[in-house]
Design an enzyme around this catalytic site. Structure first.
Site, PDB file in Angstrom:
ATOM      1  CG  ASP A  45      -0.391  -0.114   2.524  1.00  0.00           C
ATOM      2  OD1 ASP A  45       0.854  -0.121   2.629  1.00  0.00           O
ATOM      3  OD2 ASP A  45      -1.153  -0.208   3.504  1.00  0.00           O
ATOM      4  CB  SER A  46       4.561   1.658  -0.103  1.00  0.00           C
ATOM      5  OG  SER A  46       4.738   0.498  -0.906  1.00  0.00           O
ATOM      6  CG  ASP A  84       0.625  -4.047   2.170  1.00  0.00           C
ATOM      7  OD1 ASP A  84       0.905  -4.902   3.032  1.00  0.00           O
ATOM      8  OD2 ASP A  84       1.381  -3.100   1.891  1.00  0.00           O
ATOM      9  CE  LYS A 112       3.337  -5.785   4.011  1.00  0.00           C
ATOM     10  NZ  LYS A 112       2.860  -4.640   4.865  1.00  0.00           N
ATOM     11  CD  GLU A 114       0.492  -1.519   8.000  1.00  0.00           C
ATOM     12  OE1 GLU A 114       0.124  -0.693   8.869  1.00  0.00           O
ATOM     13  OE2 GLU A 114       0.962  -1.182   6.905  1.00  0.00           O
ATOM     14  CD  GLU A 181       7.961  -0.010   7.811  1.00  0.00           C
ATOM     15  OE1 GLU A 181       8.115   1.127   7.326  1.00  0.00           O
ATOM     16  OE2 GLU A 181       7.011  -0.763   7.496  1.00  0.00           O
TER      17      GLU A 181
END
EC number: 2.1.2.11
Length: 264
Positions: A45-46, A84, A112, A114, A181
């Site tokens: 999602d970057s 993501d 993925k 978070e 991270e």
């Protein structure tokens, strides 16, 4: 070329061999990365910041991720492809399952997400329904408004223990991989040693099983703030293919990330 599998990554961890991964968002770069030896890619999602020009990852949608996943899969048919689940795409286990199905239909092998042990039920539910999960701990960009910015996580012992407990809980729930991270090297070492699943670091020193970089950071084309952990491989290598090969070689040897890219 044979497809890269999670079993192969587990064997690399068991034998102490490090591996390089990278973000990818389109056909052409995905093709280049696979041709030069990258076996694991992330549609992150970057892309909200690097591709769409937002100031955070929060505006990214599941449709955005699916669109870029389809493009990357066409370019890299053999890679282990992570995608993501973006902000608020897994607020409930049911929502997580529906959105995971969408990105896996687009070509992802794994999703993925978070967050810590509060996501254990979601990870367990997805795993039971044949959706492999990669966890993401430490600096989790979707939580930027909670953290008050992009800051190193886990520097005091209480926070470090919480992250270790989170990692163990995600593994116990069925997570197949973990991204760590922006944490101190010593904590990254503790977590990597404590888990049987491969740990992929970004801003976590060279002690994790694998490394990931946002492709724009690896090529030195990031606009604005450049993270401490980033290295411009293109500046040294001279062309993109050579830069990718250098990135892989330095990760595998442990030369990257160096002390100058690490936190304590």
């Amino acid at each position: 070329m044979k497809p890269t599998t999670i079993s192969q990554l587990r064997r690399l961890k068991e034998t102490g061999k490090k591996f390089a991964t990278i973000t990818a968002y389109d056909f052409s770069f995905a093709k280049l990365f696979e041709e030069e030896g990258i076996g694991v890619m992330l549609v992150g999602d970057s892309l909200g910041m690097t591709v769409q020009g937002h100031d955070s990852t929060l505006p990214v949608t599941v449709d955005d991720i699916a669109y870029h996943t389809r493009a990357v899969r066409r370019g890299a048919p053999h890679c282990l492809l992570l995608a993501d689940l973006p902000f608020m795409a897994y607020a409930t286990p049911e929502q997580a399952f529906e959105n995971s199905a969408a990105v896996m239909r687009a070509g992802a092998n794994m999703v993925k997400i978070e967050g810590g042990q509060w996501l254990a039920d979601t990870v367990r539910m997805l795993t039971e329904r044949a959706v492999p999960v990669c966890g993401h701990l430490g600096l989790t960009p979707q939580s930027v408004n909670i953290f008050g910015g992009y800051k190193v996580q886990g520097r005091d012992e209480a926070a470090a223990q919480t992250l270790l407990n989170d990692a163990l809980a995600l593994e116990a729930a069925g997570a197949q991989l973990l991204v760590l991270e922006c944490v101190p090297v010593a904590l990254a070492q503790r977590i990597t040693n404590a888990l049987s699943i491969p740990v992929i670091g970004i801003g976590a020193g060279n002690v994790t099983d694998g490394q990931i970089l946002v492709m724009h950071d690896a090529f030195g084309i990031t606009g604005g703030h450049i993270p401490k952990f980033a290295k411009n491989f293109l500046a040294e290598a001279g062309d993109m293919r050579a830069a990718v090969r250098q990135y892989i070689a330095e990760v595998e040897s442990g030369a990257y990330p160096g002390e100058e890219h690490s936190f304590h």
